[in-house]
Design an enzyme around this catalytic site. Structure first.
Site, short mmCIF file in Angstrom:
data_model
loop_
_atom_site.label_atom_id
_atom_site.label_comp_id
_atom_site.label_asym_id
_atom_site.label_seq_id
_atom_site.Cartn_x
_atom_site.Cartn_y
_atom_site.Cartn_z
N SER A 262 -20.39 9.39 -14.84
CA SER A 262 -19.52 10.19 -13.96
C SER A 262 -18.84 11.27 -14.79
O SER A 262 -18.86 11.25 -16.01
CB SER A 262 -18.48 9.30 -13.30
OG SER A 262 -17.46 8.99 -14.24
N LYS A 263 -18.21 12.18 -14.07
CA LYS A 263 -17.51 13.26 -14.74
C LYS A 263 -16.41 12.72 -15.65
O LYS A 263 -16.12 13.25 -16.71
CB LYS A 263 -16.92 14.18 -13.68
CG LYS A 263 -16.33 15.43 -14.28
CD LYS A 263 -16.03 16.46 -13.23
CE LYS A 263 -14.74 17.21 -13.49
NZ LYS A 263 -14.11 17.08 -14.78
#
Ligand code: GLU
Length: 505
Positions: A262-263
């Site tokens: 994920s970011k």
């Protein structure tokens, strides 16, 4: 059936920056298309207007331009199957929704959000499907006249797919093999909404893949759960003969391997998850990109290519052309690929070594300029050649090699303590004199004369060289001493020595 010409597509929804996993999906589609002499289509899936983000489409296009992934057809590229932006294809979808309604594969449902919520409260794990549709307000439970009256009165409705229960749906996936799912777990998915007169992703995706004669659907694992519905839709339309082959790519995992990348992992560990820097128009948040972080596009491509695929041996460095030759869906793994961002840095280092010094020098010029340095290009090229082996990013060249362009103004205290001896000033003054007398100031020319002089004087080579380095660099780092003095030239070398002797005494 005649062999169809390979046609694949990358079909992002313009909902924000393109995630690095999406870049890999596009890359695999590109490699596959090129290898089979096929076509790669760029389609924009923007039927969910609530998630539309301005600038996202342009961002995606710019990313691929930077990475060297070229499309043959699609939004901004043209082609005979357009328009390629789904919001411009409303009439087409309406026609196909009608086909499903006419042949009884879909039905109209009027249930309001409130009614649906009430059902959810009443029935645990409520699902709109064969077991419940008979209790809802839809064209299966209402008379033809009632349905027409409701539509005429302007009531909003959706069109739902009528999934036949308890049927095994087979999906043959080029990476995962045969996947079988029982249709009873599927709900009667909404295909169309009267409110915005737009289809949902599922319908638009299938209709377009069919009309655009897509032969292979290569996409991320997150779409695997949609595949059974898609297979059923192809069947409902009677298109099973030209149904594309599926290939669901492995998930990209956190660097530690526990869960989906994920970011936040990027923020936590300091690596970009987007190809280009992204300025979120809603929040104003700026996220780093591979381009702005100093990655070479070739390195990013090579790095991504190996996240979920390998050539069957341990070859790691591959150009785009080699990847096109070697790529193979059968060699894609089923299990997730750890996003080893350090490997990305390693690739960048490798590609800096591979790239001609002139090209790296061109990238280094603006960084020099930032530091107020304007140097002759030849000199920059020479320095790059000497120093690039030590860096993974072009901008690191400033730290590693800035001293070639700017004379030291101070001398590192620790190095002075360790390397500047009582007789260093005297020794450096002598050395300066020796150097000033050298006509051939090449690396070898200096080395010979200076070594002879050291031997003749009975000096300690290490001590002389360490002090010499301190005078030219200001600290204890750098390449071979005569490489430095050669690049600096006689005049600059002598000036730096003189100044060091004055300052350090
Ligand atoms: N619009 C979908 C996406 O954003 C496309 C999925 C597919 O390739 O079918 O990824």
């Amino acid at each position: 059936m005649a062999e169809r010409k390979v046609r694949v597509r990358f079909a992002p929804s313009p909902t924000g920056a393109l995630h690095i996993g999406g870049v890999r999906t596009a890359l695999y589609n590109y490699l596959f298309a090129r290898q089979h002499d096929g076509k790669l289509i760029f389609r924009i899936e923007d039927t969910d207007s609530s998630r539309f983000v301005p600038g996202a489409e342009e961002y995606i296009l710019e990313s691929f331009k930077w990475l060297g992934i070229q499309f043959d057809e699609g939004v901004t590229f043209g082609g005979e199957y357009g328009p390629y932006r789904q919001s411009e294809r409303r009439e087409i979808y309406k026609k196909y929704v009608q086909v499903l309604l006419d042949n009884g594969k879909a039905y109209i449902a009027f249930d309001t959000p409130e009614e649906l919520n009430a059902k959810r409260a009443e029935i645990a794990n409520f699902q709109y499907d064969a077991s419940t549709r008979g209790t809802m307000r839809n064209s299966l439970t209402l008379s033809k006249e009632e349905v027409e009256a409701l539509i005429a009165a302007g009531k909003q409705y959706v069109v739902r797919f009528k999934v036949t229960p308890n049927e095994d749906v087979h999906i043959s996936d080029l990476i995962r093999g045969e996947v079988v799912i029982n249709s009873s777990i599927l709900d009667d998915k909404v295909l169309y909404k009267s409110a915005d007169q737009l289809p949902t992703y599922h319908l638009a995706n299938i209709v377009d893949d069919h009309l655009m004669e897509v032969t292979h659907v290569i996409r991320g694992e997150e779409w695997l759960p949609s595949a059974p519905l898609h297979v059923l839709l192809y069947r409902a339309f009677g298109w099973e003969d030209t149904m594309p082959q599926f290939a669901h790519l492995p998930l990209l995992l956190k660097p530690e391997g526990n869960g989906k990348l994920s970011k936040r992992d990027g923020d936590r560990l300091g690596f970009p998850v987007f190809p280009l820097e992204w300025h979120d128009p809603k929040t104003g948040e700026v996220s780093s990109g591979y381009r702005e972080s100093g990655y070479l596009p070739e390195a990013v491509i090579n790095f991504l290519a190996l996240l979920g695929w390998n050539p069957g041996n341990d070859q790691e460095l591959m150009s785009m052309d080699e990847l096109i030759q070697l790529f193979n869906l059968q060699r894609c793994s089923k299990s997730g690929a750890k996003f080893d961002y350090k490997k990305g840095i390693w690739f960048n280092h490798q590609y800096i070594q591979k790239k001609p010094n002139e090209e790296i020098a061109k990238l280094f010029l603006p960084i020099l300029k930032e530091h107020g340095v304007e140097a002759p290009f030849d000199k920059v090229v020479t320095v790059v050649g000497m120093m690039k082996g030590r860096v993974s990013f072009v901008r690191e060249l400033w730290d590693a090699a800035g001293f070639f362009f700017v004379a030291p103004t101070e001398y590192d205290e620790k190095t002075v303590k360790k390397r500047w001896k009582e007789d260093s000033a005297k020794c450096m003054t002598e050395l300066a004199e020796v150097l000033s007398g050298i006509e051939d100031f090449s690396i070898e020319g200096q080395e010979k004369v200076v070594m002879d002089w050291i031997a003749e004087k009975g000096y300690h080579t290490g001590n002389v060289m360490n002090a010499f380095r301190l005078t030219l660099v200001g600290e204890g780092k750098g390449p071979h001493m005569f490489d430095i003095s050669w690049v600096l030239g006689k005049e600059e070398t002598l000036a730096r020595m003189k100044r060091a002797v004055e300052v350090l005494k």
